[in-house]
Design a protein around this motif. Structure first.
Motif, short mmCIF file in Angstrom:
data_model
loop_
_atom_site.label_atom_id
_atom_site.label_comp_id
_atom_site.label_asym_id
_atom_site.label_seq_id
_atom_site.Cartn_x
_atom_site.Cartn_y
_atom_site.Cartn_z
N UNK A 1 0.76 -1.27 0.01
CA UNK A 1 0.03 -0.22 -0.02
C UNK A 1 0.87 1.18 -0.04
N UNK A 2 2.03 1.30 0.93
CA UNK A 2 2.74 2.56 0.87
C UNK A 2 3.47 2.68 -0.61
N UNK A 3 3.99 1.63 -1.17
CA UNK A 3 4.49 1.65 -2.53
C UNK A 3 3.51 2.13 -3.49
N UNK A 4 2.34 1.70 -3.58
CA UNK A 4 1.23 2.15 -4.46
C UNK A 4 1.06 3.76 -4.23
N UNK A 5 0.96 4.05 -2.88
CA UNK A 5 0.60 5.52 -2.59
C UNK A 5 1.75 6.29 -2.99
N UNK B 1 3.82 10.41 -7.05
CA UNK B 1 4.82 10.69 -7.80
C UNK B 1 4.21 10.83 -9.31
N UNK B 2 3.22 9.88 -9.62
CA UNK B 2 2.50 10.37 -10.89
C UNK B 2 1.73 11.36 -10.98
#
Length: 200
Positions: free
Chosen positions: A16-20, A25-26
């Motif tokens: 979840x942290x990586x996805x957020x 960033x996007x």
């Protein structure tokens, strides 16, 4: 089975942290692209103006058209301030003339003309005070120059005259000291001698 569940639960917050982070960033990248895309045209126009390839565009549509004043409306006249006091006076005279230029001036026009007259008188008083101060400064500087010229024109005493002056000053100092001691003796004061003289 619990070991598999523990790994899934532990990896779930990391995922979840990586996805957020990826989403943030996007979105930051998209905002940056959008901002630069909108401002790129403005930057190019400014560069063209600075280089001289393009003339500045003057938009005449932004100027308000003059309108007729209705009942109770006042003229909007910018208060003039010139670069010199004389220019300020000339500008205030123009304001006063503009205020009374109507065939039937209103009370507001008369008030504006009176204000302009007061400003003219105040500015003229400033000019008079400035001129008076400047003349006093000129007189003072002329006096100082005359005094320095007078001091420079005085001759310095020679060595013999200087010695005579020093001797006269010493003589006057000795006389004043002696006369003071004589006066004190007459009044009854005496210089005490040390007590061992009396004993010996």
């Amino acid at each position: 089975m619990n070991a598999v569940m523990t790994q899934a639960i532990a990896s779930d917050p990391i995922q979840r942290y990586d996805a957020s982070r990826r989403r943030n960033a996007e979105s930051a990248y998209n905002r940056n692209v959008q901002y630069n895309g909108q401002n790129q045209k403005t930057v190019e126009n400014l560069e063209a103006l600075l280089i001289g390839k393009k003339e500045p565009e003057i938009d005449q549509s932004k100027r308000p058209e003059p309108r007729q004043l209705g009942a109770g409306q006042m003229k909007q006249i910018a208060l003039p301030i010139g670069t010199t006091l004389e220019e300020t006076i000339a500008s205030w005279k123009d304001v006063r003339a503009e205020a009374i230029s109507e065939p039937e001036p209103t009370t507001a026009d008369y008030n504006l003309a009176a204000t302009a007259s007061a400003k003219i008188m105040r500015t003229e008083a400033q000019i008079i005070l400035h001129n008076r101060a400047q003349s006093e400064i000129d007189i003072t500087s002329a006096r100082e120059e005359a005094d320095t010229a007078k001091m420079a024109s005085k001759e310095l005493p020679s060595d013999l005259e200087r010695e005579i002056l020093i001797t006269q000053r010493r003589y006057e100092k000795a006389i004043s000291s002696y006369s003071f001691q004589v006066l004190m003796k007459q009044k009854g004061f005496e210089i005490d001698r040390p007590s061992f003289y009396k004993i010996a």
